[in-house]
Design an enzyme around this catalytic site. Structure first.
Site, PDB file in Angstrom:
ATOM      1  N   ASN A   1      15.894   3.667   7.138  1.00  0.00           N
ATOM      2  CA  ASN A   1      16.215   4.157   8.270  1.00  0.00           C
ATOM      3  C   ASN A   1      16.230   3.176   9.331  1.00  0.00           C
ATOM      4  O   ASN A   1      15.724   2.065   9.396  1.00  0.00           O
ATOM      5  CB  ASN A   1      15.218   5.169   8.701  1.00  0.00           C
TER       6      ASN A   1
ATOM      7  N   ASN B   1       2.377   0.858  18.534  1.00  0.00           N
ATOM      8  CA  ASN B   1       3.497   0.563  17.413  1.00  0.00           C
ATOM      9  C   ASN B   1       3.834  -0.909  17.424  1.00  0.00           C
ATOM     10  O   ASN B   1       4.663  -1.415  18.259  1.00  0.00           O
ATOM     11  CB  ASN B   1       4.732   1.390  17.623  1.00  0.00           C
TER      12      ASN B   1
ATOM     13  N   SER C   1       5.116  -2.450  14.899  1.00  0.00           N
ATOM     14  CA  SER C   1       5.496  -2.413  13.570  1.00  0.00           C
ATOM     15  C   SER C   1       6.844  -1.812  13.226  1.00  0.00           C
ATOM     16  O   SER C   1       7.361  -1.921  11.843  1.00  0.00           O
ATOM     17  CB  SER C   1       4.516  -1.728  12.374  1.00  0.00           C
ATOM     18  N   CYS C   2       7.636  -1.132  14.214  1.00  0.00           N
ATOM     19  CA  CYS C   2       9.002  -0.794  13.647  1.00  0.00           C
ATOM     20  C   CYS C   2       9.842  -2.055  13.385  1.00  0.00           C
ATOM     21  O   CYS C   2      10.122  -2.899  14.267  1.00  0.00           O
ATOM     22  CB  CYS C   2       9.647  -0.048  14.971  1.00  0.00           C
TER      23      CYS C   2
ATOM     24  N   THR D   1       7.003   0.960   8.045  1.00  0.00           N
ATOM     25  CA  THR D   1       8.222   0.842   6.976  1.00  0.00           C
ATOM     26  C   THR D   1       8.279  -0.507   6.461  1.00  0.00           C
ATOM     27  O   THR D   1       8.156  -1.519   7.000  1.00  0.00           O
ATOM     28  CB  THR D   1       9.529   1.384   7.357  1.00  0.00           C
TER      29      THR D   1
ATOM     30  N   CYS E   1      10.245  -2.984 -27.369  1.00  0.00           N
ATOM     31  CA  CYS E   1       9.106  -3.760 -28.292  1.00  0.00           C
ATOM     32  C   CYS E   1       9.905  -5.191 -28.725  1.00  0.00           C
ATOM     33  O   CYS E   1       9.302  -6.328 -28.565  1.00  0.00           O
ATOM     34  CB  CYS E   1       8.312  -3.399 -29.286  1.00  0.00           C
TER      35      CYS E   1
ATOM     36  N   CYS F   1       0.598  -6.494 -31.955  1.00  0.00           N
ATOM     37  CA  CYS F   1       0.809  -5.952 -30.701  1.00  0.00           C
ATOM     38  C   CYS F   1      -0.078  -6.670 -29.477  1.00  0.00           C
ATOM     39  O   CYS F   1      -1.042  -7.082 -29.543  1.00  0.00           O
ATOM     40  CB  CYS F   1      -0.009  -4.356 -30.691  1.00  0.00           C
TER      41      CYS F   1
ATOM     42  N   CYS G   1       0.925  -4.696 -24.431  1.00  0.00           N
ATOM     43  CA  CYS G   1       1.520  -4.756 -23.164  1.00  0.00           C
ATOM     44  C   CYS G   1       2.044  -3.549 -22.480  1.00  0.00           C
ATOM     45  O   CYS G   1       2.096  -3.163 -21.414  1.00  0.00           O
ATOM     46  CB  CYS G   1       2.849  -5.704 -22.919  1.00  0.00           C
TER      47      CYS G   1
HETATM   48  C1  LIG Z   1      13.367   8.151  10.540  1.00  0.00           C
HETATM   49  C2  LIG Z   1      11.985   7.481  10.583  1.00  0.00           C
HETATM   50  C3  LIG Z   1      11.557   6.926  11.932  1.00  0.00           C
HETATM   51  C4  LIG Z   1      10.370   6.285  12.017  1.00  0.00           C
HETATM   52  N1  LIG Z   1       9.934   5.964  13.541  1.00  0.00           N
HETATM   53  C5  LIG Z   1       8.849   5.608  13.614  1.00  0.00           C
HETATM   54  C6  LIG Z   1       8.178   5.415  15.037  1.00  0.00           C
HETATM   55  O1  LIG Z   1       9.157   5.741  15.904  1.00  0.00           O
HETATM   56  N2  LIG Z   1       7.188   4.919  15.244  1.00  0.00           N
HETATM   57  C7  LIG Z   1       6.130   4.678  13.914  1.00  0.00           C
HETATM   58  O2  LIG Z   1       5.322   4.057  14.395  1.00  0.00           O
HETATM   59  N3  LIG Z   1       6.832   4.779  12.812  1.00  0.00           N
HETATM   60  C8  LIG Z   1       8.099   5.199  12.589  1.00  0.00           C
HETATM   61  N4  LIG Z   1       8.371   5.495  11.347  1.00  0.00           N
HETATM   62  C9  LIG Z   1       7.493   4.873  10.317  1.00  0.00           C
HETATM   63  C10 LIG Z   1       6.650   6.059   9.723  1.00  0.00           C
HETATM   64  O3  LIG Z   1       5.751   6.634  10.548  1.00  0.00           O
HETATM   65  C11 LIG Z   1       5.800   5.695   8.464  1.00  0.00           C
HETATM   66  O4  LIG Z   1       4.746   4.696   8.929  1.00  0.00           O
HETATM   67  C12 LIG Z   1       6.511   5.388   7.357  1.00  0.00           C
HETATM   68  O5  LIG Z   1       7.860   6.076   7.058  1.00  0.00           O
HETATM   69  C13 LIG Z   1       5.782   5.505   6.050  1.00  0.00           C
HETATM   70  O6  LIG Z   1       5.281   6.609   5.744  1.00  0.00           O
HETATM   71  P1  LIG Z   1       6.126   7.673   4.752  1.00  0.00           P
HETATM   72  O7  LIG Z   1       6.430   6.996   3.496  1.00  0.00           O
HETATM   73  O8  LIG Z   1       5.196   8.901   4.786  1.00  0.00           O
HETATM   74  O9  LIG Z   1       7.442   7.911   5.433  1.00  0.00           O
HETATM   75  C14 LIG Z   1       9.780   6.205  10.981  1.00  0.00           C
HETATM   76  C15 LIG Z   1       9.904   6.470   9.693  1.00  0.00           C
HETATM   77  C16 LIG Z   1      11.149   7.119   9.618  1.00  0.00           C
HETATM   78  C17 LIG Z   1      11.609   7.472   8.129  1.00  0.00           C
END
Ligand SMILES: Cc1cc2nc3c(=O)[nH]c(=O)nc-3n(C[C@H](O)[C@H](O)[C@H](O)COP(=O)(O)O)c2cc1C
Ligand SMILES: Cc1cc2nc3c(=O)[nH]c(=O)nc-3n(C[C@H](O)[C@H](O)[C@H](O)COP(=O)(O)OP(=O)(O)OC[C@H]3O[C@@H](n4cnc5c(N)ncnc54)[C@H](O)[C@@H]3O)c2cc1C
Lengths: 431, 415
Positions: B79, B137, B139-140, B205, B356, B380, B383
C-alpha cells in the site's frame, strides 16, 4: 461407507469457499445448519468453534453430512458454482464431526435440571433432535422406541453402505452424554399409551413415529411368494442380512419405483449377490424423484434402469413370483405436480422375468400411529399440527415423517428443534 | 457460548476487554466503522493516524495492490496510503463518539506530527477528545511529506525527541510504533524508551516492491504510470513481525509492553504473537481480507486454546516462548537426525526425490516400478526440504527424527 476427508483435504476444500456475505448455503438448510459460518471457522482454523456451530442446530450433523442431498439443499445456492462447482458442504460437515469424535470434544452440554419431564415417542431424527433441544434446556427427556435400538430409519432401514452402524453409534452417543434416557423395545400403544405417559408426569409428549408403512400397488397376482414392500425388505436386510442374501443370491430382482428408497433396495440387492437388478419406473430418468447424485451412482453400480415401464401384475409358478407383467409408456403432458405424466402405449404388454420383487412406491405414517384416537390426521394418515408442532391433543406435539409423510432427515431435524423449543416455551412459560 | 475464558488484558495500566485491536489503517478510518468492529468483538482500536491538517493529505490512486501466490489470494498486501486525509476535527469527534458509546473499549489515537509543535498539539487534542492511549507513528514507509513517518523512525534521535515532547504534554500512556525497516529494531525502541514512551507497537509495514507489470514494466500499485517502494503487510510478513516483537521483548534494557502485529489472521497467529511477548495485538490486512467477522474466530480460538492448556488469563502465557528463542550459537550441534518417511501413506509423486537430488543430500533414489523413494539414511542431511514439498500432510508423511550418535553428513568429493 467410503472414507471421509482427511484434515488436509478438508482444509483444501474449505479454502475453496468464497466466505460469502449473506451465505446462501446457510439459508438453504431445513435444519437451520449454518455452513456459511462453520466453513469460515474451519478456514480460520477455529475447528472447535466450527464443530459447536454445526452441532448447536443439528444433533445429527455427521449423518446429515453423509446423507443429505446437499445439491438440492445448502449447496444448491452455493456461489462457487459461478466459478466451477459447489463446495462439498456435506463432506466438510462429516469431517468436522469425525474430528470432534477423534479429539473427544463435546460441543453441547445439558443445562442444570429444571425438574420437568418430557416423553418422546420414536427415536428417529425428529425425536433425537427434540430430545437434544430439550436436554440443553434442562428437561429430563425419555425416548421411547418400539425397536431394539434408537435411530429410526437411519438405524433400521438405511443400508450399511450408506451409513455404517459404528459411525451412527458415535453420533447417537452425544445424546446419551446429554443425559437423555433411551427406553428401547417399548411401543407406546395408541391413545391409552399416550394418556399413560401424561398421567406419569410427563409434561408433554412428542410423537416422532415416522412413516413406516409401505404403499402397496395392489396388482393382480401380488399374493405370490417373493413379492414384498420396501420397508420390510430393507428392515430384514439389516436385521437378518444372511437370510435376505440367500433369497436374492443369483436371482433376478425387480424393484418397482424411482425414489431414494427404490435406490437403496436396488443397491442392497445387488450387493447381496443378485444376478441382475431391474429398477422399473413408469416415467423417465429425469422424472425420478430422489437425490440426483445418488441416482448416478446407482446406475454406475450396474443396476439396470428400465424406464417408461408400467407394472400391470405378476406371473407366478407354484405360488412363487416368476415375472412382472409390464407395459411401455410414453410421457404426456405435465401432471399437477409438474412432472410429465406417463401414458400407456397399447399393445406393448410383456413379461419381465423376476424371482424377487420389491415394491418401493411410497411410504406413509400408518402403522406407527395405529390406535391413537383423537389425533387429527389428513387423508394420507399424516398428523395435522400447528406451526409449532402441536396436535389436537393437549400437550402432545408431533413432527418428522409422521407429519410430513416421506421427507428428509433435515426436515425431521428442523421439526424436532422447533418442537423442542415450543415444548420448552409451553412448559416453562406458565411459571 | 464458545468464548468461555476471560480474555481481558492490561497494558500500561489500561484494561482491554480482549487483546485484539484494529491497527491504524483504513480498517479504523472512521468512528462508524470502528463501532461496528467493537460490536463484532474487537477489544480496542489504534485509530487511523491523525495529522494536524496544515499540510493537505491526498492519497495516491490506486493506493493498494494484492500479492497472490498460486491460487492463494492476498498472501501479502502492498500500500501507498498516507495518514488520515480527514479534517482533524472530524477525527477528534469520532474519538469522542467511540468513547461515549463504547466506554469499555480502548481507543488508541495514532498521531503523526510534521514538527515538534504538531506532535505536542495533536497529543493534547487527542487526550482531550478522550483517547485512552496515544500511538506515535514513527513508521509509515511511504509518506509523501518529506522527513516524516519511517524517516523519523530511522533517525533514532528524532524518535527520542518526539517521544519526549509528547510525554511532557499528556498524562495518558504513549506507545511508539516502530518500523521494521532498520537493521536492529531494538535500537530505535531504546530511543523511544529514553524519550519516555510507555510501550511499543510493531511492526508497521515492511518496505517492499510487490511486482512489475510484464506489459509496461510499471510496479504495482500503478499510480499514474509509476510505482514506489512502499508498505508490505499481511501473512507474508508475519515471520518478520514475530522476530521484531520477540527481539524487543527479549532485550534486557527495554522492558516495555508491546502491541504486536504483522500478518495476524487466525487465532494461531494471535497466540504466536502473545507467546513471543505481545500484550495486545493489532490487525489490518486480515480485516482487509475477511472483514471484522474474523475477530470472532480469533477470540473463540484463543479461548479454546486456553481451555486446552489450562490457562485462566492471557497474561499466563504472554512471552512463554521467549526462553526457547536463542541465537544459533546456543544450539547443540551434537544432536543430528534424519527425515523419517511413513511410506504407507506415500502417493508416489516423486517431488521429494527431485528436490533431494537438486537441493539436498542425494540420499533418495527413485524406484520407477513402485513409484516410491528409497532412502539411504546415512546420506540424509535432515535438511527436511523433502517434507516441505510433500503433499501428504496433516499429519505429515515425512517428519524429522533425531538419531542419537548420528555423525553429521557431508557429500563426498565429485572426483
Ligand atoms: C492500507 C494501509 C494503510 C495503513 N495506514 C497506516 C497508518 O495510517 N498508520 C499506521 O501506523 N500504520 C498504518 N498501516 C500499517 C498497519 O497498521 C500495520 O502496522 C501493518 O499493516 C501490519 O499489520 P497487518 O499485517 O495486520 O496488516 C497501514 C497499513 C495498510 C495496509
Ligand atoms: C430407505 C430410506 C432412505 C432414505 N434416505 C434418505 C437420505 O438419503 N437422505 C435424507 O435426507 N432422507 C432419507 N430418507 C428419509 C429420512 O430417513 C426420514 O425423513 C427421516 O428418518 C424421518 O425421521 P423421523 O424422526 O420422522 O422418523 P423415523 O426415522 O422414521 O423414526 C421413527 C421411529 O419411531 C419409532 N416408532 C414408531 N412408532 C412407535 C411407537 N408407537 N412407539 C415407539 N416407537 C415408535 C420407529 O420404530 C422409528 O424408530 C430415507 C428414508 C428411507 C425410508
Amino acid at each position: 461407507m467410503d472414507l471421509g476427508y482427511t484434515y488436509s483435504q478438508a482444509v483444501a476444500e474449505a479454502s475453496r469457499c468464497l466466505l460469502c456475505h449473506e451465505p446462501p448455503c446457510s439459508a438453504g438448510c431445513p435444519a437451520n445448519t449454518n455452513p456459511g459460518k462453520f466453513i469460515r471457522q474451519l478456514r480460520m482454523r477455529n475447528l472447535k468453534g466450527a464443530i459447536a456451530t454445526m452441532y448447536c442446530n443439528n444433533i445429527l450433523a455427521a449423518s446429515c453430512g453423509v446423507l443429505c442431498p446437499t445439491c438440492t439443499l445448502c449447496a444448491s445456492g452455493c456461489t462457487a458454482q459461478g466459478l466451477d462447482r459447489p463446495i462439498d458442504i456435506g463432506g466438510l460437515q462429516r469431517f468436522l464431526a469425525e474430528h470432534s469424535w477423534e479429539i473427544g470434544f463435546r460441543p453441547i452440554q445439558a443445562a442444570a435440571p429444571n425438574g420437568q419431564k418430557v416423553a418422546i415417542v420414536g427415536s428417529g431424527p425428529a425425536g433425537l433432535m427434540c430430545a437434544a433441544e430439550l436436554a440443553q434446556r434442562g428437561f429430563s427427556v425419555t425416548l421411547f422406541e418400539r425397536l431394539e435400538k434408537p435411530g429410526g430409519v437411519l438405524r433400521h432401514l438405511l443400508p450399511e453402505h450408506r451409513l455404517s452402524a459404528v459411525f451412527f453409534d458415535r453420533e447417537v452417543k452425544m445424546l446419551a452424554d446429554l443425559g437423555v434416557e433411551f427406553k428401547c423395545n417399548q411401543t407406546i400403544d395408541g391413545r391409552a399409551g399416550l394418556d399413560e405417559l401424561l398421567a406419569q408426569g410427563y409434561g408433554a409428549v412428542y410423537l416422532a413415529t415416522g412413516a413406516w408403512e409401505a404403499v402397496r400397488l395392489d396388482l393382480p397376482g401380488a399374493d405370490a411368494g417373493g413379492i414384498q414392500g420396501a420397508m420390510g425388505f430393507l428392515a430384514r436386510s439389516k436385521r437378518e442380512p444372511q437370510v435376505v442374501k440367500a433369497e436374492v443370491k443369483d436371482k433376478q430382482v425387480a424393484v418397482i419405483g424411482g425414489g431414494d428408497t427404490a435406490m437403496d433396495v436396488a443397491v442392497t440387492a445387488q450387493r447381496f449377490g443378485a444376478r441382475d437388478v431391474y429398477v422399473l419406473y413408469r416415467r423417465s430418468y429425469a422424472q425420478m424423484p430422489g437425490n440426483p447424485e445418488e441416482k448416478l451412482e446407482v446406475m454406475q453400480e450396474g443396476i439396470h434402469f428400465v424406464m417408461l415401464t408400467q407394472p400391470l401384475g405378476y406371473t407366478s409358478e407354484n405360488g412363487r413370483v416368476n415375472g412382472v407383467k409390464v407395459l411401455r409408456t410414453r410421457l404426456g403432458d405435465p401432471d399437477f405436480g409438474g412432472r410429465r405424466r406417463p401414458e400407456a402405449i397399447p399393445g406393448t404388454e410383456h413379461v419381465l422375468p423376476a424371482d424377487v420383487v420389491v415394491e418401493a412406491v411410497g411410504l406413509k405414517p400408518g402403522k406407527g400411529l395405529k390406535g391413537f384416537d383423537g389425533l387429527k390426521v389428513d387423508a394420507s394418515g399424516r398428523v395435522v399440527v400447528s406451526e409449532a408442532g402441536e396436535t389436537d391433543i393437549a400437550n402432545v406435539f408431533a413432527g418428522g415423517d409422521a407429519v410430513r409423510g416421506a421427507a428428509l432427515i433435515s426436515h425431521a431435524i428442523g421439526d424436532g428443534a422447533r418442537a423442542g423449543r415450543a415444548i420448552a416455551d409451553a412448559l416453562l412459560g406458565g411459571e | 457460548m464458545p468464548v468461555t475464558k476471560d480474555l481481558s488484558v492490561e497494558m500500561c495500566g489500561v484494561r482491554f476487554p480482549n487483546p485484539i485491536c484494529l491497527s491504524s489503517s483504513p480498517v479504523s478510518n472512521t468512528g462508524e466503522m470502528v463501532g461496528r468492529a467493537f460490536d463484532a468483538g474487537f477489544g480496542g482500536v489504534a485509530f487511523k493516524t491523525i495529522g494536524k491538517g496544515d499540510i493537505k493529505i491526498i492519497h495516491p490512486a490506486p493506493r493498494m495492490a494484492g500479492y497472490d501466490y498460486g491460487n492463494k489470494k492476498l498472501v501479502g498486501l502492498q500500500n501507498v496510503e498516507q495518514i488520515s486525509d480527514r479534517p482533524l476535527d472530524h477525527n477528534l469527534r469520532d474519538i469522542r463518539y467511540l468513547k461515549k458509546n463504547w466506554p469499555e473499549h480502548v481507543v488508541i489515537a495514532s498521531i503523526m506530527g510534521f514538527s515538534n509543535d504538531e506532535w505536542r498539539e495533536l497529543a493534547i487534542a487527542c487526550q482531550d477528545a478522550g483517547a485512552d492511549m496515544l500511538e506515535l507513528n514513527f513508521s509509515c514507509p511511504h509518506m509523501t511529506v518529506e522527513g516524516s513517518g519511517m524517516k523519523v523512525g530511522q533517525a533514532f534521535d528524532l524518535v527520542e525527541k518526539f517521544s519526549a515532547t509528547v510525554k511532557a504534554a499528556v498524562t495518558i500512556p504513549v506507545l511508539a510504533k516502530m518500523t521494521p525497516n532498520v537493521t536492529d529494531i531494538t535500537e530505535p525502541a531504546l530511543s523511544a524508551k529514553m524519550g519516555g514512551a510507555d510501550g511499543l507497537a510493531a511492526i508497521n509495514t515492511v518496505l517492499g516492491l510487490t511486482g512489475v507489470d510484464m506489459k509496461n514494466f510499471i510496479p504495482s500499485p500503478n499510480v499514474g504510470g509509476m510505482g514506489a517502494y512502499s508498505g508490505y503487510s499481511g501473512p507474508a510478513v508475519k515471520p518478520i513481525g514475530l522476530r521484531c516483537v520477540a527481539q524487543m521483548a527479549q532485550h534486557p534494557d527495554l522492558g516495555l509492553p508491546i502491541s504486536g502485529m504483522g500478518g495476524i489472521e487466525t487465532w494461531i497467529d494471535a497466540v504466536e504473537y502473545l507467546l513471543v511477548g505481545s500484550t495486545t495485538l493489532q490487525i489490518t490486512s486480515g480485516v482487509i481480507h475477511y472483514g471484522y467477522r474474523m475477530v470472532e474466530d480469533i477470540l473463540e480460538g484463543i479461548s479454546y486454546f486456553m481451555e486446552d492448556h489450562g490457562f485462566d488469563h492471557i497474561s499466563d502465557f504472554v512471552g512463554k516462548a521467549l526462553p526457547n528463542v536463542v541465537s544459533t550459537d546456543h544450539f547443540d550441534l551434537g544432536r543430528q537426525g534424519i527425515a523419517q518417511y511413513d511410506l504407507d501413506r506415500c502417493i508416489g509423486c516423486g517431488q521429494c526425490h527431485v528436490v533431494c537430488q537438486d537441493a539436498g543430500g542425494q540420499c533418495l533414489t527413485w524406484n520407477s516400478a513402485t513409484r516410491r523413494p528409497v532412502m539411504d539414511e546415512s546420506r540424509c542431511l535432515a535438511c527436511m526440504i523433502c517434507s516441505f514439498v510433500c503433499p501428504v500432510s496433516k499429519p505429515p508423511m515425512i517428519t524429522y527424527k533425531e538419531v542419537p550418535g548420528k555423525p553429521e553428513v557431508m557429500p563426498p568429493p565429485s572426483l
